[in-house]
Design an enzyme around this catalytic site. Structure first.
Site, PDB file in Angstrom:
ATOM      1  N   CYS A  44     -48.630 -25.763   9.577  1.00 33.78           N
ATOM      2  CA  CYS A  44     -48.937 -27.381   8.747  1.00 33.78           C
ATOM      3  C   CYS A  44     -49.438 -28.207   9.378  1.00 33.78           C
ATOM      4  CB  CYS A  44     -47.431 -27.591   8.191  1.00 33.78           C
ATOM      5  SG  CYS A  44     -46.209 -28.647   9.906  1.00 33.78           S
TER       6      CYS A  44
ATOM      7  N   LYS B 180     -30.819 -21.088   2.996  1.00 34.05           N
ATOM      8  CA  LYS B 180     -31.922 -20.601   2.284  1.00 34.05           C
ATOM      9  C   LYS B 180     -33.672 -20.123   3.627  1.00 34.05           C
ATOM     10  CE  LYS B 180     -34.643 -19.802  -0.232  1.00 34.05           C
ATOM     11  NZ  LYS B 180     -35.543 -18.361  -0.244  1.00 34.05           N
ATOM     12  N   PRO B 181     -33.506 -18.640   4.239  1.00 37.82           N
ATOM     13  CA  PRO B 181     -35.450 -18.770   4.553  1.00 37.82           C
ATOM     14  C   PRO B 181     -35.655 -18.178   3.853  1.00 37.82           C
ATOM     15  CG  PRO B 181     -33.103 -16.877   5.355  1.00 37.82           C
ATOM     16  CD  PRO B 181     -32.433 -18.214   4.616  1.00 37.82           C
TER      17      PRO B 181
ATOM     18  N   GLU C  39     -40.059 -32.060   4.674  1.00 39.07           N
ATOM     19  CA  GLU C  39     -41.691 -31.782   5.379  1.00 39.07           C
ATOM     20  C   GLU C  39     -42.150 -30.708   5.010  1.00 39.07           C
ATOM     21  OE1 GLU C  39     -41.827 -32.515   8.591  1.00 39.07           O
ATOM     22  OE2 GLU C  39     -39.381 -33.712   9.039  1.00 39.07           O
TER      23      GLU C  39
ATOM     24  N   SER D 138     -43.793 -25.860   1.017  1.00 42.58           N
ATOM     25  CA  SER D 138     -45.322 -26.609   0.449  1.00 42.58           C
ATOM     26  C   SER D 138     -44.670 -27.813  -0.312  1.00 42.58           C
ATOM     27  CB  SER D 138     -45.874 -25.648  -0.308  1.00 42.58           C
ATOM     28  OG  SER D 138     -44.888 -24.779  -1.464  1.00 42.58           O
TER      29      SER D 138
HETATM   30  P1  NAD Z   1     -42.822 -22.550   0.129  1.00 40.66           P
HETATM   31  O1  NAD Z   1     -42.731 -23.992  -0.507  1.00 40.66           O
HETATM   32  O2  NAD Z   1     -43.433 -21.168  -0.763  1.00 40.66           O
HETATM   33  O3  NAD Z   1     -41.480 -21.964   0.389  1.00 40.66           O
HETATM   34  C1  NAD Z   1     -40.410 -22.392   1.751  1.00 40.66           C
HETATM   35  C2  NAD Z   1     -39.348 -22.288   1.600  1.00 40.66           C
HETATM   36  O4  NAD Z   1     -38.858 -22.555  -0.069  1.00 40.66           O
HETATM   37  C3  NAD Z   1     -39.250 -20.524   1.139  1.00 40.66           C
HETATM   38  O5  NAD Z   1     -37.198 -20.476   2.094  1.00 40.66           O
HETATM   39  C4  NAD Z   1     -39.133 -20.261  -0.454  1.00 40.66           C
HETATM   40  O6  NAD Z   1     -37.976 -19.327  -1.022  1.00 40.66           O
HETATM   41  C5  NAD Z   1     -38.419 -21.474  -0.717  1.00 40.66           C
HETATM   42  N1  NAD Z   1     -38.962 -21.477  -2.475  1.00 40.66           N
HETATM   43  C6  NAD Z   1     -39.860 -21.648  -2.757  1.00 40.66           C
HETATM   44  N2  NAD Z   1     -39.826 -22.008  -4.254  1.00 40.66           N
HETATM   45  C7  NAD Z   1     -38.709 -22.363  -4.558  1.00 40.66           C
HETATM   46  C8  NAD Z   1     -37.916 -23.016  -5.335  1.00 40.66           C
HETATM   47  N3  NAD Z   1     -37.960 -23.489  -6.624  1.00 40.66           N
HETATM   48  N4  NAD Z   1     -36.611 -24.169  -4.967  1.00 40.66           N
HETATM   49  C9  NAD Z   1     -35.885 -24.111  -3.783  1.00 40.66           C
HETATM   50  N5  NAD Z   1     -36.033 -23.111  -3.117  1.00 40.66           N
HETATM   51  C10 NAD Z   1     -38.077 -22.617  -3.408  1.00 40.66           C
HETATM   52  O7  NAD Z   1     -43.861 -22.533   1.577  1.00 40.66           O
HETATM   53  P2  NAD Z   1     -44.115 -21.281   2.672  1.00 40.66           P
HETATM   54  O8  NAD Z   1     -45.296 -20.939   2.376  1.00 40.66           O
HETATM   55  O9  NAD Z   1     -43.372 -20.656   2.856  1.00 40.66           O
HETATM   56  O10 NAD Z   1     -44.565 -22.677   3.908  1.00 40.66           O
HETATM   57  C11 NAD Z   1     -45.852 -23.119   3.783  1.00 40.66           C
HETATM   58  C12 NAD Z   1     -45.509 -23.832   3.969  1.00 40.66           C
HETATM   59  O11 NAD Z   1     -45.038 -24.762   4.681  1.00 40.66           O
HETATM   60  C13 NAD Z   1     -46.963 -24.658   4.672  1.00 40.66           C
HETATM   61  O12 NAD Z   1     -47.491 -26.180   3.073  1.00 40.66           O
HETATM   62  C14 NAD Z   1     -46.781 -25.537   5.124  1.00 40.66           C
HETATM   63  O13 NAD Z   1     -47.632 -26.964   5.650  1.00 40.66           O
HETATM   64  C15 NAD Z   1     -45.404 -26.174   5.085  1.00 40.66           C
HETATM   65  N6  NAD Z   1     -44.867 -26.189   6.656  1.00 40.66           N
HETATM   66  C16 NAD Z   1     -44.587 -27.741   7.029  1.00 40.66           C
HETATM   67  C17 NAD Z   1     -43.586 -27.881   8.108  1.00 40.66           C
HETATM   68  C18 NAD Z   1     -43.563 -29.683   8.320  1.00 40.66           C
HETATM   69  O14 NAD Z   1     -42.800 -29.557   8.925  1.00 40.66           O
HETATM   70  N7  NAD Z   1     -44.045 -29.848   8.106  1.00 40.66           N
HETATM   71  C19 NAD Z   1     -43.489 -26.998   8.967  1.00 40.66           C
HETATM   72  C20 NAD Z   1     -43.920 -25.879   8.282  1.00 40.66           C
HETATM   73  C21 NAD Z   1     -44.640 -25.657   7.019  1.00 40.66           C
END
Ligand code: NAD
Length: 491
Positions: free
Chosen positions: A293, A183-184, A259, A238
């Site tokens: 991140c 799921k992207p 992650e 996140s």
């Molecule tokens: P996000 O948590 O909003 O979304 C990430 C993914 O989760 C998306 O596909 C989103 O649709 C999905 N999602 C959202 N709510 C959900 C739920 N209730 N159940 C299941 N899936 C759900 O994060 P974002 O804004 O897309 O990405 C930015 C965040 O990702 C930042 O906090 C960043 O630090 C982190 N990040 C971490 C790494 C790492 O390797 N540690 C790498 C890249 C980004």
């Protein structure tokens, strides 16, 4: 090869769900994917219902045993073909990422190389999955220790690295013999859709990889997470969403890889090579327009060199061109969406109100698109939002410090522990920092360190598990112990 034309490229990218080897429409109203540089619509993408999420898991379950029984060499060859194809299509993947996510084209090309390397690395790891054989200490039995695919996986990826975050999960899952549902992020689904099309094209069998795009993220995710047949969830995103998923995973005792967010300290000692440190922070902060991140979030600089460091960084930032990532020479592309600009602006105002000096920048971009200027703040107060939270924008806050002990305390004063950076020419000091900074990764005199062969991952609220390297495939296998009688016991 001429550089791809945007409209022709978009026409080649699927916009449906991929379930059991079929491209199907979503049962909810499709949603728009926007170009963050202009706010214009690029495509309309299928919007899955929870029932379609379950159908994707059904498809993954149906072929799981068949796929697990394929030979490691076969899986490796398929992945290797996918690697070759992604590299062939490097400019297409890069352009797609730039237009749906905003990063400048040269960075997007860099991500194609980085993302593709995970496919090649795990293609190479598949034939290296091995176990152990040995005698019990008492000699009454033999022990076989083998690695088994963990089972159907749910792979959830964020928008900031649309290709690499997907390949970093899909490649090891497949290499280890697992099927999956991907799921992207709904902000940037096109790159992953195109990648899954490539997997189909190179011959990954139906049902092995399934993809759902949806606006009903929680609904689709809950149905999959609550299903007894799911065995693993790997999430990048996140921290709050990760915590939520871990709670749900606990209900089914799922294997998890998380992650999550970061708040990387970037520590510059007075004995550092200041030019190297400036180069390092430019990369660590402004790559991906600060939306990583791993981005340097809190820049701690020893007091004696802090003003000089701020001046040199600002001189570099002054040359940054802001614009659509497709334009030549752009360093600062748009942020991913309008509310990201509001959030960054709010954080800068908060820092200013708490006494920070604006060395350069500090404004939203004018005109269309979601732009915010590259910004350097000096003398930032520790209570500021930019220090306490992930900024996810091109804002570099400098916080002066006095002693090594204070640097360690400041660096560790965060709930996160993903990336860290230290610049010093004193190797003993560097090693002390390596021991004492609480983070899963450290760049010692380097500003970018991601590599498919390196174990990527954090501690504390930044997550559990590693991606890439040898550890990356272990996350997708469980260890099975089988006992057999000692072959001499019946003699
Ligand atoms: P996000 O948590 O909003 O979304 C990430 C993914 O989760 C998306 O596909 C989103 O649709 C999905 N999602 C959202 N709510 C959900 C739920 N209730 N159940 C299941 N899936 C759900 O994060 P974002 O804004 O897309 O990405 C930015 C965040 O990702 C930042 O906090 C960043 O630090 C982190 N990040 C971490 C790494 C790492 O390797 N540690 C790498 C890249 C980004």
């Amino acid at each position: 090869m001429p550089f791809p034309n945007e409209a022709e490229l978009l026409a080649k990218v699927p916009t449906q769900l991929y379930i059991g080897g079929e491209w199907v429409d979503g049962e909810n109203e499709p949603f728009a994917v926007l170009d963050p540089a202009t706010g214009e619509e690029l495509a309309r993408v299928a919007n899955a219902t929870p029932a379609q999420g379950k159908a994707a898991l059904d498809a993954a379950v149906e072929v799981k045993d068949e796929w697990a029984r394929t030979t490691p060499r076969h899986r490796a060859e398929l992945l290797r073909k996918a690697f070759d194809r992604v590299i062939e299509l490097r400019d297409e993947f890069a352009l797609l990422m730039t237009i749906e996510m905003g990063k400048p084209l040269p960075e997007a090309q860099g991500e194609v190389t980085y993302g593709a390397e995970f496919i090649r690395w795990f293609a190479e790891q598949a034939p290296r999955i091995i176990g152990r054989y040995g005698s019990t200490p008492e000699g009454n039995a033999r022990m076989l220790v083998s690695k088994q695919p963990v089972g159907p996986c749910f792979l959830i990826t964020p928008w900031n690295f649309p290709l690499a975050m997907a390949t970093r999960k899909i490649a090891p899952a497949l290499a280890a013999g697992n099927t999956c549902v991907v799921k992207p992020a709904s902000l940037t689904p096109l790159t992953t859709l195109y990648f899954v099309k490539i997997l189909e094209e190179v011959g990954v069998p139906k049902g092995v990889v399934n993809l759902v795009t949806t606006r009903d993220t929680a609904g689709v995710s809950d149905v999959i997470m609550e299903d007894d047949r799911l065995r693993k969830v790997s999430f990048t995103g996140s921290t709050p969403v990760g915590v939520n998923l871990m709670k749900k995973a606990a209900e089914k005792v799922l294997r998890t890889s998380m992650e999550l967010g970061g708040n990387a300290p970037f520590v510059v000692f007075e004995d550092a090579d200041l030019d190297k440190a400036v180069d390092g922070v430019i990369l660590a902060k402004f790559r991906n327009i600060g939306q990583a991140c791993t981005a340097a979030n809190r820049v701690f600089v020893q007091k004696s060199v802090a003003d000089e460091f701020a001046k040199r960084v600002a001189a570099r930032v002054a040359d940054f061109k802001m614009g659509r990532g497709t334009e030549d020479g752009v360093v600062i592309g748009p942020l991913v969406e309008a509310k990201a600009v509001e959030k960054v602006a709010e954080m800068v105002e908060d820092a200013k109100s708490k006494g920070a000096d604006v060395v350069i920048g500090g404004n939203k971009g004018a005109g269309e698109g979601y732009f915010y200027e590259a910004t350097v703040l000096n003398n930032v107060g520790l209570e500021s939002q930019v220090v306490k939270e992930e900024i996810f924008g091109p804002v570099l806050p400098i916080i002066p410090f006095e002693t090594e002990e204070e640097a360690v305390e400041l660096a560790n004063a965060s709930e996160y522990g993903l990336m860290s950076y230290v610049f010093t020419e004193n190797f003993s000091r560097g090693q002390r920092m390596m021991d004492r900074i609480e983070a899963g990764m450290m760049g010692l005199n380097v500003g970018v360190l991601s590599n498919a062969a390196a174990p990527f991952g954090g501690v504390k609220m930044s997550g559990v598990g590693k991606e890439g390297s040898f550890e990356g495939i272990e996350e997708y296998m469980y260890t099975k112990y089988t006992a057999v009688p000692d072959p001499y016991s019946d003699q």
